[in-house]
Design a protein around this motif. Sequence first.
Motif, PDB file in Angstrom:
ATOM      1  N   TYR A  11       0.828  -1.220   0.000  1.00 28.93           N
ATOM      2  CA  TYR A  11       0.000   0.000   0.000  1.00 28.93           C
ATOM      3  C   TYR A  11       0.853   1.257   0.000  1.00 28.93           C
ATOM      4  O   TYR A  11       0.447   2.293  -0.510  1.00 28.93           O
ATOM      5  CB  TYR A  11      -0.983   0.009   1.176  1.00 28.93           C
ATOM      6  CG  TYR A  11      -2.231  -0.785   0.835  1.00 28.93           C
ATOM      7  CD1 TYR A  11      -3.204  -0.265  -0.018  1.00 28.93           C
ATOM      8  CD2 TYR A  11      -2.422  -2.078   1.316  1.00 28.93           C
ATOM      9  CE1 TYR A  11      -4.329  -0.994  -0.358  1.00 28.93           C
ATOM     10  CE2 TYR A  11      -3.545  -2.809   0.988  1.00 28.93           C
ATOM     11  CZ  TYR A  11      -4.494  -2.262   0.147  1.00 28.93           C
ATOM     12  OH  TYR A  11      -5.609  -2.985  -0.215  1.00 28.93           O
ATOM     13  N   GLY A  52     -10.983  -7.899   4.472  1.00 31.91           N
ATOM     14  CA  GLY A  52      -9.842  -7.372   3.692  1.00 31.91           C
ATOM     15  C   GLY A  52     -10.317  -6.162   2.912  1.00 31.91           C
ATOM     16  O   GLY A  52     -10.317  -6.136   1.690  1.00 31.91           O
ATOM     17  N   ARG A  57     -12.865   0.885  -0.984  1.00 28.84           N
ATOM     18  CA  ARG A  57     -13.688   1.217  -2.163  1.00 28.84           C
ATOM     19  C   ARG A  57     -15.061   0.548  -2.122  1.00 28.84           C
ATOM     20  O   ARG A  57     -16.055   1.154  -2.513  1.00 28.84           O
ATOM     21  CB  ARG A  57     -12.960   0.850  -3.456  1.00 28.84           C
ATOM     22  CG  ARG A  57     -12.665  -0.629  -3.599  1.00 28.84           C
ATOM     23  CD  ARG A  57     -12.053  -0.938  -4.940  1.00 28.84           C
ATOM     24  NE  ARG A  57     -11.642  -2.328  -5.026  1.00 28.84           N
ATOM     25  CZ  ARG A  57     -11.526  -2.989  -6.152  1.00 28.84           C
ATOM     26  NH1 ARG A  57     -11.771  -2.390  -7.294  1.00 28.84           N
ATOM     27  NH2 ARG A  57     -11.137  -4.246  -6.170  1.00 28.84           N
ATOM     28  N   GLU A  73      -8.992  -5.084   8.116  1.00 28.02           N
ATOM     29  CA  GLU A  73      -7.868  -4.851   7.202  1.00 28.02           C
ATOM     30  C   GLU A  73      -6.561  -4.931   7.977  1.00 28.02           C
ATOM     31  O   GLU A  73      -6.465  -4.425   9.088  1.00 28.02           O
ATOM     32  CB  GLU A  73      -8.051  -3.479   6.529  1.00 28.02           C
ATOM     33  CG  GLU A  73      -6.922  -3.008   5.658  1.00 28.02           C
ATOM     34  CD  GLU A  73      -6.468  -4.022   4.601  1.00 28.02           C
ATOM     35  OE1 GLU A  73      -7.297  -4.537   3.836  1.00 28.02           O
ATOM     36  OE2 GLU A  73      -5.258  -4.300   4.557  1.00 28.02           O
TER      37      GLU A  73
HETATM   38  C1  LIG Z   1      -6.255  -7.749  -3.337  1.00 32.99           C
HETATM   39  S1  LIG Z   1      -6.571  -6.715  -1.990  1.00 32.99           S
HETATM   40  C2  LIG Z   1      -8.323  -6.457  -2.150  1.00 32.99           C
HETATM   41  C3  LIG Z   1      -8.824  -5.302  -1.322  1.00 32.99           C
HETATM   42  C4  LIG Z   1     -10.339  -5.082  -1.355  1.00 32.99           C
HETATM   43  N1  LIG Z   1     -11.072  -6.273  -0.984  1.00 32.99           N
HETATM   44  C5  LIG Z   1     -10.770  -4.574  -2.695  1.00 32.99           C
HETATM   45  O1  LIG Z   1     -11.532  -5.255  -3.401  1.00 32.99           O
HETATM   46  O2  LIG Z   1     -10.356  -3.468  -3.058  1.00 32.99           O
HETATM   47  C6  LIG Z   1      -6.467  -7.827  -0.592  1.00 32.99           C
HETATM   48  C7  LIG Z   1      -6.663  -7.087   0.722  1.00 32.99           C
HETATM   49  O3  LIG Z   1      -6.707  -7.987   1.817  1.00 32.99           O
HETATM   50  C8  LIG Z   1      -5.883  -7.483   2.869  1.00 32.99           C
HETATM   51  N2  LIG Z   1      -5.424  -8.639   3.635  1.00 32.99           N
HETATM   52  C9  LIG Z   1      -4.668  -9.684   3.190  1.00 32.99           C
HETATM   53  N3  LIG Z   1      -4.493 -10.573   4.168  1.00 32.99           N
HETATM   54  C10 LIG Z   1      -5.158 -10.097   5.253  1.00 32.99           C
HETATM   55  C11 LIG Z   1      -5.375 -10.582   6.567  1.00 32.99           C
HETATM   56  N4  LIG Z   1      -4.865 -11.739   6.981  1.00 32.99           N
HETATM   57  N5  LIG Z   1      -6.131  -9.828   7.411  1.00 32.99           N
HETATM   58  C12 LIG Z   1      -6.653  -8.639   7.026  1.00 32.99           C
HETATM   59  N6  LIG Z   1      -6.486  -8.125   5.783  1.00 32.99           N
HETATM   60  C13 LIG Z   1      -5.751  -8.855   4.914  1.00 32.99           C
HETATM   61  C14 LIG Z   1      -4.756  -6.768   2.150  1.00 32.99           C
HETATM   62  O4  LIG Z   1      -4.078  -5.844   2.961  1.00 32.99           O
HETATM   63  C15 LIG Z   1      -5.535  -6.113   1.014  1.00 32.99           C
HETATM   64  O5  LIG Z   1      -6.086  -4.889   1.409  1.00 32.99           O
END
Ligand SMILES: C[S@@+](CC[C@H](N)C(=O)[O-])C[C@H]1O[C@@H](n2cnc3c(N)ncnc32)[C@H](O)[C@@H]1O
Length: 230
Positions: A11, A52, A57, A73
């Motif tokens: 990020y 997550g 958004r 998150e």
């Molecule tokens: C590919 S991004 C998708 C973000 C969001 N869902 C979107 O559609 O814009 C994956 C997200 O999951 C978060 N993430 C990954 N592993 C996680 C965990 N164990 N606990 C919390 N957040 C997590 C990442 O920081 C990231 O923001």
Amino acid sequence: MPQGTIWEKEYRQPKLLAPTDKPQKDTLNFFRYLRKKHSARLEDKPTILDIGSGNGRNANYLATMGAEVSGIEISETALRVAQHEAQKKNVQVKYTLGSFGDTFRFPENSFDIAIDVTSSNSLNEAEREVYTQELHRTLKPGGFFFLKTLCLDGDKNAKNLLKQSPGPEKHTYIMKKIELVEKVFTRQEIINLYTPHFEILELSKKESYTRMNNRSYKRLFWIGYMKHHR
Ligand SMILES: C[S@@+](CC[C@H](N)C(=O)[O-])C[C@H]1O[C@@H](n2cnc3c(N)ncnc32)[C@H](O)[C@@H]1O
């Protein structure tokens, strides 16, 4: 490197994500489907968990439509962006900093709907067990779940990644440049993982592009619409 640190770095200096504040299209389709087929409307203020939630958004958009939204998150930077955007949109979203691979900080039956938009594919097996259990505990009986996650069946890029840089667990690879471990799922793995607690209403494959170091790769995703068992 811990996966939380990897996301935080991502990020701060994006190599994989192309940040946008527009809600994700497949997610919007799911809410259209809920409205049409199940008379579940955002104006009725459902409680929604965004697993997550990234830059917010989806969570912020759903809140502007009337829903009562919570987000989990792991990246502090993403969480701050999400909170800032919520303020700009003049909506309240309860963002929690933490891992959804650990016990959720919500009581049981808290949510009418949960969404996981390409988030849980970076969990390891032990975390995934906690996540499915917690999803089951915190979603109301009869609640709905939207899943978008990486697909293995028919994805040539996924097969190459599994061969070239295999990860520590089955069907995982390491994205070398950022050290992120991702899991790709077969249809059977999705069924095995979710059917103990969910009825799968629809499970389809969708082609999308993902970015890595300014290059686009064609990838396949599972799109799952599910209903929590009563
Ligand atoms: C590919 S991004 C998708 C973000 C969001 N869902 C979107 O559609 O814009 C994956 C997200 O999951 C978060 N993430 C990954 N592993 C996680 C965990 N164990 N606990 C919390 N957040 C997590 C990442 O920081 C990231 O923001």
